[in-house]
Enzyme design. Structure first.
Site, PDB file in Angstrom:
ATOM      1  N   GLU A 180      -6.152  37.767 -17.069  1.00 24.26           N
ATOM      2  CA  GLU A 180      -7.257  38.725 -17.230  1.00 24.26           C
ATOM      3  C   GLU A 180      -7.211  39.163 -18.681  1.00 24.26           C
ATOM      4  O   GLU A 180      -6.323  39.931 -19.084  1.00 24.26           O
ATOM      5  CB  GLU A 180      -7.074  39.938 -16.298  1.00 24.26           C
ATOM      6  CG  GLU A 180      -7.103  39.605 -14.822  1.00 24.26           C
ATOM      7  CD  GLU A 180      -8.508  39.353 -14.289  1.00 24.26           C
ATOM      8  OE1 GLU A 180      -9.491  39.639 -15.005  1.00 24.26           O
ATOM      9  OE2 GLU A 180      -8.630  38.855 -13.159  1.00 24.26           O
ATOM     10  N   CYS A 183     -11.108  46.851 -21.277  1.00 23.43           N
ATOM     11  CA  CYS A 183     -11.550  45.459 -21.400  1.00 23.43           C
ATOM     12  C   CYS A 183     -13.041  45.349 -21.136  1.00 23.43           C
ATOM     13  O   CYS A 183     -13.706  44.462 -21.655  1.00 23.43           O
ATOM     14  CB  CYS A 183     -10.756  44.572 -20.447  1.00 23.43           C
ATOM     15  SG  CYS A 183     -10.848  45.107 -18.740  1.00 23.43           S
TER      16      CYS A 183
HETATM   17  P1  NAD Z   1      -1.071  42.228 -25.355  1.00 24.10           P
HETATM   18  O1  NAD Z   1      -1.548  40.865 -25.078  1.00 24.10           O
HETATM   19  O2  NAD Z   1      -0.618  42.571 -26.714  1.00 24.10           O
HETATM   20  O3  NAD Z   1       0.156  42.612 -24.386  1.00 24.10           O
HETATM   21  C1  NAD Z   1       0.049  42.565 -22.988  1.00 24.10           C
HETATM   22  C2  NAD Z   1       1.436  42.402 -22.381  1.00 24.10           C
HETATM   23  O4  NAD Z   1       1.947  41.134 -22.772  1.00 24.10           O
HETATM   24  C3  NAD Z   1       2.467  43.434 -22.829  1.00 24.10           C
HETATM   25  O5  NAD Z   1       3.244  43.819 -21.725  1.00 24.10           O
HETATM   26  C4  NAD Z   1       3.299  42.668 -23.841  1.00 24.10           C
HETATM   27  O6  NAD Z   1       4.632  43.134 -23.950  1.00 24.10           O
HETATM   28  C5  NAD Z   1       3.288  41.278 -23.230  1.00 24.10           C
HETATM   29  N1  NAD Z   1       3.574  40.190 -24.171  1.00 24.10           N
HETATM   30  C6  NAD Z   1       3.524  40.196 -25.530  1.00 24.10           C
HETATM   31  N2  NAD Z   1       3.907  38.987 -26.026  1.00 24.10           N
HETATM   32  C7  NAD Z   1       4.186  38.203 -24.952  1.00 24.10           C
HETATM   33  C8  NAD Z   1       4.614  36.859 -24.801  1.00 24.10           C
HETATM   34  N3  NAD Z   1       4.833  36.069 -25.843  1.00 24.10           N
HETATM   35  N4  NAD Z   1       4.786  36.383 -23.544  1.00 24.10           N
HETATM   36  C9  NAD Z   1       4.559  37.161 -22.456  1.00 24.10           C
HETATM   37  N5  NAD Z   1       4.150  38.447 -22.542  1.00 24.10           N
HETATM   38  C10 NAD Z   1       3.972  38.960 -23.781  1.00 24.10           C
HETATM   39  O7  NAD Z   1      -2.234  43.198 -24.874  1.00 24.10           O
HETATM   40  P2  NAD Z   1      -2.329  44.758 -25.066  1.00 24.10           P
HETATM   41  O8  NAD Z   1      -2.552  45.032 -26.525  1.00 24.10           O
HETATM   42  O9  NAD Z   1      -1.183  45.418 -24.374  1.00 24.10           O
HETATM   43  O10 NAD Z   1      -3.645  45.109 -24.205  1.00 24.10           O
HETATM   44  C11 NAD Z   1      -4.929  45.039 -24.725  1.00 24.10           C
HETATM   45  C12 NAD Z   1      -5.618  43.759 -24.294  1.00 24.10           C
HETATM   46  O11 NAD Z   1      -5.632  43.654 -22.881  1.00 24.10           O
HETATM   47  C13 NAD Z   1      -7.082  43.714 -24.701  1.00 24.10           C
HETATM   48  O12 NAD Z   1      -7.403  42.440 -25.194  1.00 24.10           O
HETATM   49  C14 NAD Z   1      -7.822  43.977 -23.399  1.00 24.10           C
HETATM   50  O13 NAD Z   1      -9.142  43.484 -23.356  1.00 24.10           O
HETATM   51  C15 NAD Z   1      -6.930  43.292 -22.428  1.00 24.10           C
HETATM   52  N6  NAD Z   1      -7.177  43.777 -21.062  1.00 24.10           N
HETATM   53  C16 NAD Z   1      -7.845  42.959 -20.199  1.00 24.10           C
HETATM   54  C17 NAD Z   1      -8.144  43.413 -18.908  1.00 24.10           C
HETATM   55  C18 NAD Z   1      -8.887  42.550 -17.918  1.00 24.10           C
HETATM   56  O14 NAD Z   1      -8.928  42.908 -16.756  1.00 24.10           O
HETATM   57  N7  NAD Z   1      -9.491  41.441 -18.306  1.00 24.10           N
HETATM   58  C19 NAD Z   1      -7.740  44.697 -18.523  1.00 24.10           C
HETATM   59  C20 NAD Z   1      -7.060  45.485 -19.433  1.00 24.10           C
HETATM   60  C21 NAD Z   1      -6.784  45.015 -20.705  1.00 24.10           C
END
Ligand code: NAD
Length: 522
Positions: free
Chosen positions: A253, A287
């Protein structure tokens, strides 16, 4: 440590048990800059041990059946309802949200427990399938849905509970055990919930978390059976790459750049109020945020005036339990830099900020609610996910131009169309996105009966509805032989008479004309 802050060690095995001293992460309140809590980072061994422990406990959890599992999740719901203010305090401390931003998040989580509690039996019921052809007529065909033993949930910081629990609840209800790696910026409220599951609810040991940065999440991927990731498309690619090494299925997502289309026959007051809330709710860190707006020429000026008035009147800052502000802080310091970059890029290339346009001064991490006009698709603010309290507005000749621009994106999470109901629905059906709201924004998130998922680079898979729980299961086809002799004609020994029988069967069953059925050429 400040008073009122939370100190925790990671769930699962403790570092002390492992004989090592843990690395620590401080969690700060972005509204004040103060310390909200500290966490111990889970070691690689702790992650492996946690998954192994949950895996051992999962069969008994699956054995409880849908009703038995709902009884436990219902107890968690009741605990949450009894402790709403305390949970909201923790979410507020780690995110810097305005108080009013938090209750939709808790409503969503609790509603989801009830939704899947009520519907899981129907969604996961065995299916009996009619044999499609005479040669399998003697078989009874059943499809059953069995959970992936351990689901790993990786969640972002913008809705620490809605995302982490929102993805855990259907997985638990499906019979999987769940381990969550919450965002390192906002782990405290999830830790509180896991603690309640274990100590207040007394739930079975099938729900836990591991803590730390992306490195911990990446390590967790190697051990689990299904990965549910919510976050940026940049990280989503890494998650999918890591999961490919063990051929572990993923649901992603990801981000969005959601468009809103305002038609000339729209109720402009409703459209402007919706645009203001849809773009500034949770400081635009959603999002499903409205990030770009296309307005038909005849109503452009009036719409922009109404939107600017509404946005410039929003109250920004830190509040407490009493909602006194509309727009809270930027939760992740990294995101403020992205927002500044997008707005500065737009302003440098001819856009104008009718309100806002810069970071707010004073304590805490705030960006002023911003409305940009004179924008175009060469600018980052109309192309890439901004994820902040910023919206760009463009004038368009007609609905066709609006649609072309709305679909001119690598994202496809959601969209909204405002206008006369019938016309707006016709336009909505042509938008390239997983969900489109007509005369509303973000409302698809609350409609749990319909799937929500991203097209294009906004994701893979769906949450909500039937797909939102089935994705945590593997289908198992059980093919039962009802009538049978000692041998099937296709088994050994191969003989000429059997070959003739099988060839005849092949022609009889598959040919669609009499000649070929009788073994002649067409
Ligand atoms: P992010 O991708 O930076 O981090 C998300 C999670 O991934 C965190 O827990 C982080 O520690 C982990 N992560 C980081 N590097 C990783 C790796 N190499 N392998 C596995 N996990 C890793 O996102 P964010 O900044 O925390 O959140 C914002 C983003 O989330 C925005 O792009 C937003 O649109 C998206 N989002 C999408 C939805 C949806 O339902 N489509 C909902 C909420 C947020």
């Amino acid at each position: 440590m400040e008073s009122g802050t939370v100190e925790t060690s990671s769930a699962g095995a403790t570092s002390e048990e492992n004989g090592s001293s843990p690395e620590r992460i401080e969690v700060h309140n972005p509204a004040t800059g103060g310390l909200a809590g500290t966490i111990d980072v889970s070691s690689a061994e702790m992650v492996a041990e946690t998954v192994a422990r949950l895996r051992g406990n999962q069969p008994a959890w699956e054995g409880l059946g849908v009703e038995g599992r709902y009884r436990w999740l219902g107890r968690l719901r009741d605990w949450m309802l009894d402790n709403l203010a305390q949970i909201e305090d923790t979410v507020q401390a780690e995110t810097g949200k305005a108080r009013g931003d938090i209750s939709p998040e808790l409503f969503y989580v609790i509603d989801l427990i009830n939704f899947y509690g009520k519907n899981a039996a129907k969604f996961l019921a065995d299916e009996t399938v009619r044999p499609h052809s005479p040669h399998v007529l003697s078989k009874k065909l059943i499809v059953q849905y069995r959970p992936h033993p351990v689901v790993g949930v990786i969640s972002p910081w913008n809705f620490p509970l809605a995302m982490a629990l929102g993805d855990s609840i259907p997985a638990l209800q499906a019979g999987a055990a769940v381990v969550v790696k919450p965002s390192e910026f906002t782990p405290l409220s999830l830790i509180e919930i896991i603690d309640a599951w274990k100590n207040e609810v007394g739930g079975p040991d099938v729900f836990d978390c591991v803590l730390g940065t992306g490195e911990v999440a990446a390590g967790m991927i190697d051990h689990v059976d299904h990965v549910q990731f919510t976050g940026s498309d940049r990280t989503g690619r890494k998650v999918m790459g890591r999961a490919a090494e063990t051929l572990t299925p993923v649901s992603l997502e990801l981000g969005g750049k959601d468009p809103m289309i305002v038609l000339s026959d729209a109720d402009l007051d409703r459209a402007a109020n919706a645009a203001a809330w849809g773009s500034m709710y949770n400081s635009g860190q959603v999002c499903l945020s409205v990030e770009r707006i296309y307005v038909e020429e005849p109503v452009y000026d009036e719409f922009v005036a109404k939107l600017t008035k509404e946005v410039s009147g929003l109250r920004q800052g830190a509040d407490g339990r009493r909602p006194e502000k509309d727009v809270g802080a930027m939760t992740s310091p990294n995101q403020t830099a992205v927002v500044e970059d997008h707005v500065n890029d737009a302003l440098a290339n001819g856009a104008r900020a009718l309100t806002g346009g810069r970071a707010a001064e004073g304590d805490g991490d705030y960006y002023e609610p911003t409305v940009l006009v004179d924008v175009d698709h060469s600018m980052k603010v109309m192309r890439d996910e901004t994820f902040g309290p910023v919206v760009g507005v463009m004038k368009v000749r007609d609905s066709e131009e609006a649609l072309r621009l709305a679909n001119d994106t690598r994202y496809g999470l959601a969209a909204s169309v405002f206008g006369e109901k019938g016309r707006a629905e016709t336009i909505a059906r042509r938008v390239e996105a997983g969900s489109v709201n007509v005369n509303d924004v973000v409302s698809n998130m609350a409609a749990l009966g319909v799937p929500m998922g991203g097209w294009k680079q906004s994701g893979i898979g769906y949450r909500h509805g039937e797909p939102g729980i089935k994705k945590y299961c593997r289908s198992e086809s059980v093919v039962v032989t009802r009538f049978a002799g000692k041998r099937e004609p296709s088994w050994f020994p191969y003989t000429n008479s059997r070959r003739r029988l099988l060839d005849g069967l092949l022609r009889g069953v598959t040919a669609r004309d009499l000649k070929r059925r009788l073994g002649r050429r067409g």
